[in-house]
Motif scaffolding. Structure first.
Motif, short mmCIF file in Angstrom:
data_model
loop_
_atom_site.label_atom_id
_atom_site.label_comp_id
_atom_site.label_asym_id
_atom_site.label_seq_id
_atom_site.Cartn_x
_atom_site.Cartn_y
_atom_site.Cartn_z
N CYS A 552 0.81 -1.22 0.00
CA CYS A 552 0.00 0.00 0.00
C CYS A 552 0.85 1.27 0.00
O CYS A 552 0.39 2.33 -0.46
CB CYS A 552 -0.96 -0.01 1.20
N SER A 553 2.05 1.21 0.49
CA SER A 553 2.91 2.39 0.55
C SER A 553 3.97 2.39 -0.55
O SER A 553 4.92 3.16 -0.50
CB SER A 553 3.60 2.48 1.90
N PRO A 559 -0.63 4.63 -3.25
CA PRO A 559 -1.23 5.34 -2.10
C PRO A 559 -2.39 6.25 -2.51
O PRO A 559 -3.33 6.44 -1.73
CB PRO A 559 -0.06 6.14 -1.53
N LEU A 562 -5.75 4.21 -2.78
CA LEU A 562 -6.19 3.41 -1.64
C LEU A 562 -7.59 3.78 -1.19
O LEU A 562 -8.39 2.91 -0.83
CB LEU A 562 -5.21 3.58 -0.48
N VAL A 591 -3.52 -0.66 5.84
CA VAL A 591 -3.57 0.71 5.29
C VAL A 591 -3.65 1.73 6.43
O VAL A 591 -2.97 2.77 6.42
CB VAL A 591 -4.74 0.84 4.32
N ARG A 594 -0.15 2.08 8.09
CA ARG A 594 1.00 2.58 7.35
C ARG A 594 0.78 3.96 6.74
O ARG A 594 1.71 4.75 6.63
CB ARG A 594 1.36 1.60 6.23
N ILE A 595 -0.44 4.25 6.27
CA ILE A 595 -0.67 5.48 5.53
C ILE A 595 -0.95 6.62 6.50
O ILE A 595 -1.80 6.53 7.39
CB ILE A 595 -1.84 5.31 4.55
N LYS A 596 -0.23 7.73 6.34
CA LYS A 596 -0.45 8.94 7.14
C LYS A 596 -0.73 10.09 6.17
O LYS A 596 -0.01 10.29 5.19
CB LYS A 596 0.80 9.29 7.97
N HIS A 603 -9.93 6.28 5.99
CA HIS A 603 -9.49 4.89 6.18
C HIS A 603 -9.99 4.33 7.51
O HIS A 603 -10.38 3.16 7.59
CB HIS A 603 -7.96 4.84 6.13
#
Length: 1083
Positions: A552-553, A559, A562, A591, A594-596, A603
């Motif tokens: 995902c990253s 990204p 997503l 997700v 990890r995703i910021k 999310h």
């Protein structure tokens, strides 16, 4: 080439049985219990005892228990008849272990027969004694075996070797040394047959007593090619274990290179073969795999795997002193003697010899095992799977060995799925940069195969090739992506059975390729994600969703996608399968972890929404996973603002650390393991290598150099007194066997000359032909004529030897071959009218209440079906009262039919004769039969087998009497008139496997010659007529010609030849019979 003369296995069996059944005991298997056996066993006549014993053996062959006759059979062991004695020993050998106490009653006769001048009797007695498994007589049997081990007969010594494992099974420790001493004597034998049996006994009794092998090692290697095939397999294993135990492994072998690979300073010190294997990315894996293979050979797979899986993974270092040079005399002679066996007719021998070269041969000579293995792979269909299992190990440990021969491992349409899967795995192991393009073209054809399971395995093989050859990974990936597009198209049109497996395997292969270098395949992941709406298979969707969460990253595009992807997955969550739902939950968690960024609130809402849906799911695994995620991400589920989330994330609580450990992911390149950690390797050619576990009797190789030299040096020299006259006797016996074979082939030249005479054209009524001149002229033209009859001549010689007929001496045979022979073709009139039918009893008056029924086979042919045999049945009333309502019908199928149904069934059979053939075309009923009156009826019967009778039901006066109509193989054929030219032409096309030869003694002419006047009756004509009548009365054949010899010796009937022709009823295949006479007669 000649389809009109083709024949099936069934027709060939019938044709051969037509000749073989005459004068044989095949009728005993029809109904062995139709005679009371007990009185025959107590008879004073040897013929009746033989009849009873043959019936007992027939019952044993059919699975019946006849041990209740044991006491009656045992008392016949004292007979003087060789045939009765042989049958008694066969019976005792079968039941001696079950009835040991009663078998002890005949132990004295066994010991007496051990001194019989006939070697067969001595061998039978020893086999019977060894079959009695009692500790009480073990010393007596041991003494008998020791005596027979020094017997002058090869056959007796071989039986002594076969008796040793039976003695060893009694577990008498005090006899162990004596048994091993006898094995040593037999291993020193000069007969290959005895050595093979002794090797089998050595492997069963004392497989680790290598001192017995050290005494005779060189001679055992020299005699190895002459040992029987199954003895060669055992002896090869024994010699290999001995060499490793005494000298260790060779320095130039693959094992030595693997152990010392780390000690080399440059690649120049390694062999070219190992360089080629190490050039690709998986070269290290190949070396580790080869190391594991050879460690498993010595340590055993279980011990090696347990040591490898432990925390302290320290490989045992082998001292360089345990290695020996490949120029060692013992190693060299072993490799030289096993090299010819690589081309043996027995595939097991080829594998055993290949195993020796694989372990002991220098690296440059290991390649010699490739072509023999590939030849066996092409020629032997039965052993193809076993050979492939061993090639698979060789190819994985040393891929360059089979890499040039990849085309020989391509799939055949007739291969089973298991063989196809093995070939695919081997091809993926030996693929190189040069051959991968050709393999991919072949794989693309395999994918189109109707067997979709095989197509899925092909897709998996493409993935393995990409992992082995990273340079060709893009090419393999293009093939897989194009395949997925085709599968998408077929799924839109309508998927068929098995297509799901192909698509799943394709995505799995792509997934394994992406793991090698994820940043390089970002666009591939995006392409798969965009296809989610088309992919309908749950397992395939789950893998694509896993890739979304795992990467995902990765890059810039994934990204950004997503949010849309997660919304799509949340929208279709309720309609997904269980495995897909689990991956959606995992992906949402990954997700969120990890995703910021700006989309983190979205999310979090998606994860909360999906978790709430999962808590209401019917599957408890999904419900548990949702509760687990809620406990693992409590802050992320409850936070409403991004600022609150950041504050809680900075606290570094335990749940967040745990989530990082579980869903942290691995986006770096991963090297796929070449083999699972629990894969087991066993010695090549062993059963354990096929079943992947240690089969009973499997033993690893001995520890290298574990046999001290001191134990062998004292026994190394051969003692001339040990063998003595035994070696000379055995050698003379062995050479005499060759001389017998040579003489039989030489004597067959007369038969060849006589057979060549049949190829001449027919002339007038009594043509005179010079056979000797014809044979000479033919030999001048071509020398291939006699070669065509070599197999036939050897078969005739063997059968005449088995029949134990007294033959002429060598001098007489030589003189006879030099006699100037001629023949004349004559006619003996219409013999068919002189043939008297043979009558068989169907029902005797005692069992039929005065009704006597006989039957005979007719030469007529059925008009309903060619499979029906015509039979004439004769009814006679032997009682004083009339018998009414006589009917004969089929007991199984025609019991409930009336006359109207039978008439209609006959009409249907006439229209479709080959589709449904009845067992019986019923006869016309007899309303009444007066006393003394006879009646004749015709039947048409379908016999399902030439040995099995047809069960019928005979009704008379309202009573049912079961009867059996037994077949006569001679009437399964019909006459086929032809000329002598047509007979010769047809006979020339039926040589080889279509030809059967049998010899027998004929004495029917003696009474005819005694009763006739020798001045008015020609003796040769009497023999011709008697032979013709004998054949025509036993078989429905046509007499083609009679060739009578013209010789100065009036007592010599050699050269008389009668030819008969016929064809099988069921399929019209020709059956030709030629009767030739050899011998003298006296008036």
């Amino acid at each position: 080439m000649f389809p009109q003369f083709g024949a099936t296995a069934e027709s060939l069996s019938k044709a051969s049985t037509l000749v073989f059944r005459i004068g044989t005991d095949a009728h005993l298997y029809d109904d062995p219990e139709d005679v009371n056996i007990s009185p025959l066993l107590d008879s004073k006549f040897d013929e009746e005892k033989c009849e009873a014993l043959k019936r007992l053996l027939a019952l044993i062959a059919q699975g019946f228990d006849v041990s209740n006759f044991f006491p009656q059979v045992v008392k016949n062991v004292a007979t003087q008849s060789l045939e009765v004695k042989k049958l008694v020993y066969l019976y005792l050998l079968h039941y001696a272990e079950k009835r040991p106490n009663e078998a002890l009653l005949s132990i004295n006769y066994f010991q007496k027969d051990l001194g019989d001048p006939n070697p067969l009797v001595r061998a039978w007695a020893l086999r019977a004694m060894a079959g009695i498994r009692l500790h009480a007589i073990a010393p007596i049997v041991l003494v008998a075996v020791g005596k027979c081990a020094r017997d002058p007969s090869v056959y007796v010594r071989k039986c002594a070797a076969n008796a040793l494992p039976k003695l060893h099974d009694l577990r008498l420790e005090e006899n162990t040394s004596s048994i091993e001493e006898i094995i040593g004597i037999l291993l020193n034998d000069h007969s290959p047959g005895v050595v093979g049996a002794a090797a089998s006994a050595f492997a069963s009794v004392c497989p680790n007593n290598f001192s017995l092998i050290g005494r005779n090692y060189r001679r055992l290697c020299e005699i190895l090619p002459d040992v029987e095939e199954w003895g060669q397999i055992i002896l090869i294993g024994i010699l290999l274990r001995y060499v490793i135990a005494r000298h260790g492994l060779t320095e130039d072998s693959i094992i030595f290179s693997l152990y010392h690979k780390k000690d080399y300073n440059s690649e120049d010190d390694l062999d070219i073969t190992l360089k080629e294997d190490a050039r690709d990315a998986s070269g290290k894996i190949v070396s580790e795999l080869a190391n594991m293979v050879f460690q498993s050979y010595i340590e055993g797979p279980d011990e090696y795997l347990s040591r490898s899986s432990s925390t302290n993974r320290v490989s045992p270092k082998l001292d360089s002193l345990i290695f020996t040079s490949s120029s060692n005399d013992d190693v060299k002679i072993l490799l030289q003697c096993t090299s010819p066996l690589l081309w043996s007719n027995n595939s097991a021998v080829v594998l055993a010899a290949a195993g020796v070269h694989w372990i002991m041969a220098p690296q440059k000579d290991v390649k010699r095992i490739v072509k023999p293995l590939l030849f066996v792979l092409r020629s032997s269909y039965a052993s193809r799977y076993v050979v492939l299992c061993n090639i698979q190990v060789f190819a994985k440990a040393m891929p360059s060995l089979f890499a040039p021969h990849y085309e020989d491992l391509f799939i055949c349409s007739s291969d089973s799925y298991q063989i196809k899967a093995l070939k695919l795995e081997i091809l993926s192991s030996i693929a190189t940069d040069l051959s991968i393009s050709f393999m991919l073209k072949e794989f693309q054809d395999y994918i189109k195969d109707p067997d979709r399971r095989f197509a899925a395995s092909t897709v998996a093989a493409i993935g393995l090739c990409a992992q082995r050859l990273p340079k060709m990974a893009n090419t393999c990936l293009e093939v897989l992506l194009s395949l997925i597009r085709q599968e998408f198209l077929s799924s839109e049109i309508g998927s068929t059975d098995g297509e799901e497996g192909v698509l799943i395997q394709a995505i799995m292969s792509i997934k394994s390729i992406i793991k090698l270098d994820p940043p390089s395949y970002e666009k591939v992941i995006i392409q798969l994600v965009r296809s989610l709406d088309i992919i309908k298979i749950p397992a395939a969707r789950a893998m694509v969703i896993w890739m979304v969460g795992e990467y995902c990253s990765l890059g810039e595009m994934i990204p950004r996608m997503l949010t849309t992807i997660l919304k799509y997955l949340a929208w279709c969550f309720a309609s997904e399968a269980s495995e897909t739902k689990l991956q959606i939950l995992n992906t949402a968690a990954k997700v969120l972890l990890r995703i910021k960024g700006d989309d983190i609130l979205t999310h979090r809402k998606v994860l909360s929404y999906v978790a709430k849906l999962a808590e209401c799911d019917q599957n408890y695994d999904i419900r548990d996973r949702a509760r687990f995620l809620k406990k693992l991400f409590p802050c992320n589920m409850d936070c409403q603002h991004e600022e609150e989330e950041k504050d809680q994330l900075q606290t570094g609580d335990l749940s967040y650390v745990l989530a990082e450990c579980i869903f942290g992911g691995q986006t770096k390149a991963v090297t796929a393991s070449h083999e699972p950690i629990n894969y087991r390797y066993y010695l090549p050619g062993s059963l354990s290598q096929i079943v992947f576990h240690a089969a009973p009797g499997y033993e690893t190789l001995p520890k290298p150099h574990s046999l001290p030299y001191d134990d062998l040096d004292s026994n190394e020299e051969d003692d001339p007194d040990t063998s003595g006259s035994l070696d000379e006797e055995s050698a003379s016996d062995y050479s005499s066997e060759h001389s017998v074979t040579g003489s039989s082939n030489a004597s067959g030249s007369d038969e060849t000359a006589f057979a060549n005479e049949a190829d001449q054209d027919a002339g007038p009524l009594i043509p005179i032909s010079d056979i000797g001149n014809i044979s000479e002229n033919q030999n001048e033209v071509s020398h291939s004529g006699s070669a065509d009859f070599e197999d036939l001549m050897s078969t005739k010689s063997l059968e005449s030897w088995l029949d134990e007929q007294p033959g002429l001496s060598k001098e007489n045979a030589t003189e006879q071959s030099q006699v100037h022979r001629s023949s004349a073709r004559i006619t003996i009139g219409n013999m068919k009218s002189r043939v008297k039918p043979k009558f068989y009893t169907l029902l005797d008056p005692a069992n039929g209440n005065g009704l006597k029924v006989n039957y005979s086979f007719s030469s007529e042919t059925s008009s309903i079906s060619p499979r029906l045999v015509c039979i004439e049945v004769f009814f006679e009333n032997c009682s004083l009262e009339p018998i009414a309502e006589i009917a004969l019908i089929d007991e199984d199928s025609s019991k409930g039919l009336d006359s109207t149904d039978q008439t209609s069934s006959e009409a249907e059979i006439t229209l479709k004769p080959h589709i449904d053939v009845p067992n019986l075309v019923s006869m016309e009923d007899i309303p009444c039969l007066e006393p003394g009156q006879t009646a004749k009826r015709s039947l048409q019967v379908h016999f399902h087998h030439h040995l099995l009778p047809v069960k019928l039901a005979l009704f008379s006066d309202g009573k049912k009497i079961p009867v059996k109509l037994r077949p006569d193989i001679g009437y399964f054929v019909k006459p086929r008139p032809m000329s002598i030219e047509a007979f010769r032409d047809m006979e020339s096309h039926l040589r080889g496997m279509f030809e059967y030869t049998r010899s027998c003694a004929f004495t029917d002419h003696i009474e005819e010659l005694k009763g006739s006047n020798s001045l008015t009756k020609d003796s040769f004509l009497v023999i011709c007529e008697t032979l013709a009548l004998k054949m025509l009365s036993n078989a429905n054949v046509f007499l083609v010609s009679v060739d009578m010899p013209v010789s100065a010796n009036l007592d010599d009937a050699s050269g008389l030849c009668l030819r008969f022709s016929s064809e099988i009823l069921s399929n019209s295949v020709p059956c030709l019979i030629t009767v030739t006479v050899e011998g003298f007669f006296k008036l």
